[in-house]
Design a protein around this motif. Structure first.
Motif, PDB file in Angstrom:
ATOM      1  N   THR A   1       5.075   5.134  11.396  1.00 19.65           N
ATOM      2  CA  THR A   1       4.092   4.391  10.603  1.00 19.65           C
ATOM      3  C   THR A   1       2.897   5.298  10.332  1.00 19.65           C
ATOM      4  O   THR A   1       2.433   5.989  11.239  1.00 19.65           O
ATOM      5  CB  THR A   1       3.589   3.155  11.390  1.00 19.65           C
ATOM      6  OG1 THR A   1       4.710   2.364  11.735  1.00 19.65           O
ATOM      7  CG2 THR A   1       2.604   2.327  10.578  1.00 19.65           C
TER       8      THR A   1
ATOM      9  N   VAL B   1      -0.900   5.410   9.740  1.00 16.49           N
ATOM     10  CA  VAL B   1      -2.066   4.558   9.973  1.00 16.49           C
ATOM     11  C   VAL B   1      -3.307   5.272   9.459  1.00 16.49           C
ATOM     12  O   VAL B   1      -3.609   6.386   9.895  1.00 16.49           O
ATOM     13  CB  VAL B   1      -2.223   4.263  11.489  1.00 16.49           C
ATOM     14  CG1 VAL B   1      -3.406   3.344  11.739  1.00 16.49           C
ATOM     15  CG2 VAL B   1      -0.944   3.676  12.058  1.00 16.49           C
TER      16      VAL B   1
ATOM     17  N   VAL C   1      -7.305   5.333   9.109  1.00 17.82           N
ATOM     18  CA  VAL C   1      -8.527   4.751   9.672  1.00 17.82           C
ATOM     19  C   VAL C   1      -9.723   5.311   8.926  1.00 17.82           C
ATOM     20  O   VAL C   1      -9.906   6.525   8.837  1.00 17.82           O
ATOM     21  CB  VAL C   1      -8.666   5.073  11.178  1.00 17.82           C
ATOM     22  CG1 VAL C   1      -9.925   4.442  11.752  1.00 17.82           C
ATOM     23  CG2 VAL C   1      -7.439   4.609  11.950  1.00 17.82           C
TER      24      VAL C   1
ATOM     25  N   ASP D   1       4.508   8.011  14.808  1.00 15.35           N
ATOM     26  CA  ASP D   1       3.405   7.352  14.104  1.00 15.35           C
ATOM     27  C   ASP D   1       2.261   8.337  13.944  1.00 15.35           C
ATOM     28  O   ASP D   1       1.914   9.067  14.876  1.00 15.35           O
ATOM     29  CB  ASP D   1       2.913   6.133  14.888  1.00 15.35           C
ATOM     30  CG  ASP D   1       3.970   5.042  14.978  1.00 15.35           C
ATOM     31  OD1 ASP D   1       4.924   5.070  14.170  1.00 15.35           O
ATOM     32  OD2 ASP D   1       3.832   4.166  15.850  1.00 15.35           O
TER      33      ASP D   1
ATOM     34  N   VAL E   1      -1.783   9.068  12.669  1.00 17.71           N
ATOM     35  CA  VAL E   1      -3.090   8.488  12.380  1.00 17.71           C
ATOM     36  C   VAL E   1      -3.911   9.471  11.557  1.00 17.71           C
ATOM     37  O   VAL E   1      -4.064  10.635  11.936  1.00 17.71           O
ATOM     38  CB  VAL E   1      -3.852   8.151  13.689  1.00 17.71           C
ATOM     39  CG1 VAL E   1      -5.230   7.580  13.372  1.00 17.71           C
ATOM     40  CG2 VAL E   1      -3.049   7.170  14.536  1.00 17.71           C
TER      41      VAL E   1
ATOM     42  N   ALA F   1       1.664   2.401   4.095  1.00 18.79           N
ATOM     43  CA  ALA F   1       0.664   2.802   5.102  1.00 18.79           C
ATOM     44  C   ALA F   1      -0.170   1.593   5.527  1.00 18.79           C
ATOM     45  O   ALA F   1      -0.406   0.684   4.741  1.00 18.79           O
ATOM     46  CB  ALA F   1      -0.239   3.886   4.524  1.00 18.79           C
ATOM     47  N   VAL F   2      -0.601   1.607   6.783  1.00 15.75           N
ATOM     48  CA  VAL F   2      -1.429   0.515   7.314  1.00 15.75           C
ATOM     49  C   VAL F   2      -2.861   1.031   7.373  1.00 15.75           C
ATOM     50  O   VAL F   2      -3.097   2.115   7.913  1.00 15.75           O
ATOM     51  CB  VAL F   2      -0.964   0.151   8.741  1.00 15.75           C
ATOM     52  CG1 VAL F   2      -1.839  -0.935   9.330  1.00 15.75           C
ATOM     53  CG2 VAL F   2       0.497  -0.256   8.735  1.00 15.75           C
ATOM     54  N   SER F   3      -3.808   0.266   6.821  1.00 13.40           N
ATOM     55  CA  SER F   3      -5.169   0.806   6.794  1.00 13.40           C
ATOM     56  C   SER F   3      -6.162  -0.069   7.553  1.00 13.40           C
ATOM     57  O   SER F   3      -6.124  -1.299   7.490  1.00 13.40           O
ATOM     58  CB  SER F   3      -5.620   1.034   5.349  1.00 13.40           C
ATOM     59  OG  SER F   3      -5.546  -0.146   4.609  1.00 13.40           O
ATOM     60  N   LEU F   4      -7.036   0.611   8.280  1.00 15.48           N
ATOM     61  CA  LEU F   4      -8.041  -0.060   9.114  1.00 15.48           C
ATOM     62  C   LEU F   4      -9.419   0.468   8.735  1.00 15.48           C
ATOM     63  O   LEU F   4      -9.572   1.674   8.511  1.00 15.48           O
ATOM     64  CB  LEU F   4      -7.866   0.339  10.576  1.00 15.48           C
ATOM     65  CG  LEU F   4      -6.784  -0.192  11.478  1.00 15.48           C
ATOM     66  CD1 LEU F   4      -5.413   0.211  10.999  1.00 15.48           C
ATOM     67  CD2 LEU F   4      -7.008   0.356  12.880  1.00 15.48           C
TER      68      LEU F   4
ATOM     69  N   LEU G   1      -1.740  -1.844  16.198  1.00 13.34           N
ATOM     70  CA  LEU G   1      -0.592  -0.932  16.245  1.00 13.34           C
ATOM     71  C   LEU G   1       0.627  -1.641  16.823  1.00 13.34           C
ATOM     72  O   LEU G   1       1.744  -1.490  16.328  1.00 13.34           O
ATOM     73  CB  LEU G   1      -0.923   0.317  17.077  1.00 13.34           C
ATOM     74  CG  LEU G   1      -2.013   1.223  16.499  1.00 13.34           C
ATOM     75  CD1 LEU G   1      -2.306   2.369  17.455  1.00 13.34           C
ATOM     76  CD2 LEU G   1      -1.597   1.773  15.137  1.00 13.34           C
TER      77      LEU G   1
ATOM     78  N   GLU H   1       1.948  -4.155  14.250  1.00 14.69           N
ATOM     79  CA  GLU H   1       2.640  -3.469  13.148  1.00 14.69           C
ATOM     80  C   GLU H   1       4.034  -3.016  13.566  1.00 14.69           C
ATOM     81  O   GLU H   1       4.957  -3.043  12.765  1.00 14.69           O
ATOM     82  CB  GLU H   1       1.809  -2.280  12.660  1.00 14.69           C
ATOM     83  CG  GLU H   1       0.610  -2.687  11.808  1.00 14.69           C
ATOM     84  CD  GLU H   1       1.000  -3.343  10.487  1.00 14.69           C
ATOM     85  OE1 GLU H   1       2.042  -2.980   9.918  1.00 14.69           O
ATOM     86  OE2 GLU H   1       0.259  -4.234  10.038  1.00 14.69           O
TER      87      GLU H   1
END
Ligand code: 5GP
Length: 199
Positions: free
Chosen positions: A6, A8, A10, A97, A99, A117-120, A182, A185
């Motif tokens: 994944t 991620v 940030v 994964d 970051v 993509a996972v966004s924070l 995390l 996800e």
């Protein structure tokens, strides 16, 4: 065996405490790969080449842009910052994964290229607190701090494009929130349905 890793992303205002929080996330999740960006900014005290950033000249950075080496890059407060494509791709393909700690223009480009993509976005509890933290850090001139605060006000408009907002009131709390994201996800059906094959 999980498939692709994944990605991620940030982001957070300058001075929101991303560095401290992410260092602790990494300590708790040593299996994560933290991407080391390229930058033309001068190293701050204690920063090491190849660890915090790959510190390069503008000429070298521009040559890398020309060779298409970046997944994304952006100019931020007068300096270039960019993520190398090759390393990220290789890690994700191996199921690791990754970051990325990048600012909003870069995050938008990553979302465009890799929508999975996972966004924070990491925020301080208030703007007053952000200003206090930037002054306390003592690494930038007053002019630079005001520039960073003005940039943060503009950036706040983009938060709506992120998947998650993490509040950094205390470092421990922010770290817990990121670890929870995390974990959640990794439980997504897209990552787990293969477990049901043959049932
Ligand atoms: P700093 O100078 O405080 O280390 O970083 C300034 C900003 O650049 C931060 O918001 C940080 O997240 C962002 N940044 C660091 N590396 C990258 C990168 O590779 N790409 C982009 N777009 N931003 C980055």
């Amino acid at each position: 065996m999980k498939e692709r890793g994944t990605l991620v992303v940030v982001s957070g205002f300058s001075g929101a405490g991303k560095g401290t929080v992410l260092a602790q996330v990494l300590a708790r999740r040593p299996d994560l790969y933290f991407s080391v960006s390229f930058t033309t900014r001068a190293p701050r005290e204690g920063e090491q080449d190849g660890v915090n950033y790959h510190f390069v000249t503008r000429e070298e950075f521009q040559a890398r842009i020309g060779r298409g080496e970046f997944l994304e890059y952006a100019e931020y407060v007068g300096n270039y910052y960019g993520t190398s494509m090759q390393v990220i791709r290789e890690k994700l393909e191996r199921g690791i994964d990754v970051v990325l700690e990048i600012e909003i223009q870069g995050a938008a480009k990553v979302r465009e290229k890799l929508p999975e993509a996972v966004s924070l976005f990491l925020v301080p509890p208030s703007f007053e607190e952000l200003s206090r933290r930037l002054h306390a850090r003592g690494t930038d001139s007053e002019e630079k701090i005001q520039q960073r605060l003005a940039t943060a006000r503009e950036e706040a408009k983009e938060i709506v494009n992120y998947d998650y907002i993490v509040v950094n009131d205390t470092v421990d709390h922010a770290v817990e929130e990121i670890l929870a994201i995390l974990t959640a996800e990794s439980c997504r059906k897209e990552r787990r349905l293969h477990l049901m094959e043959g049932v």
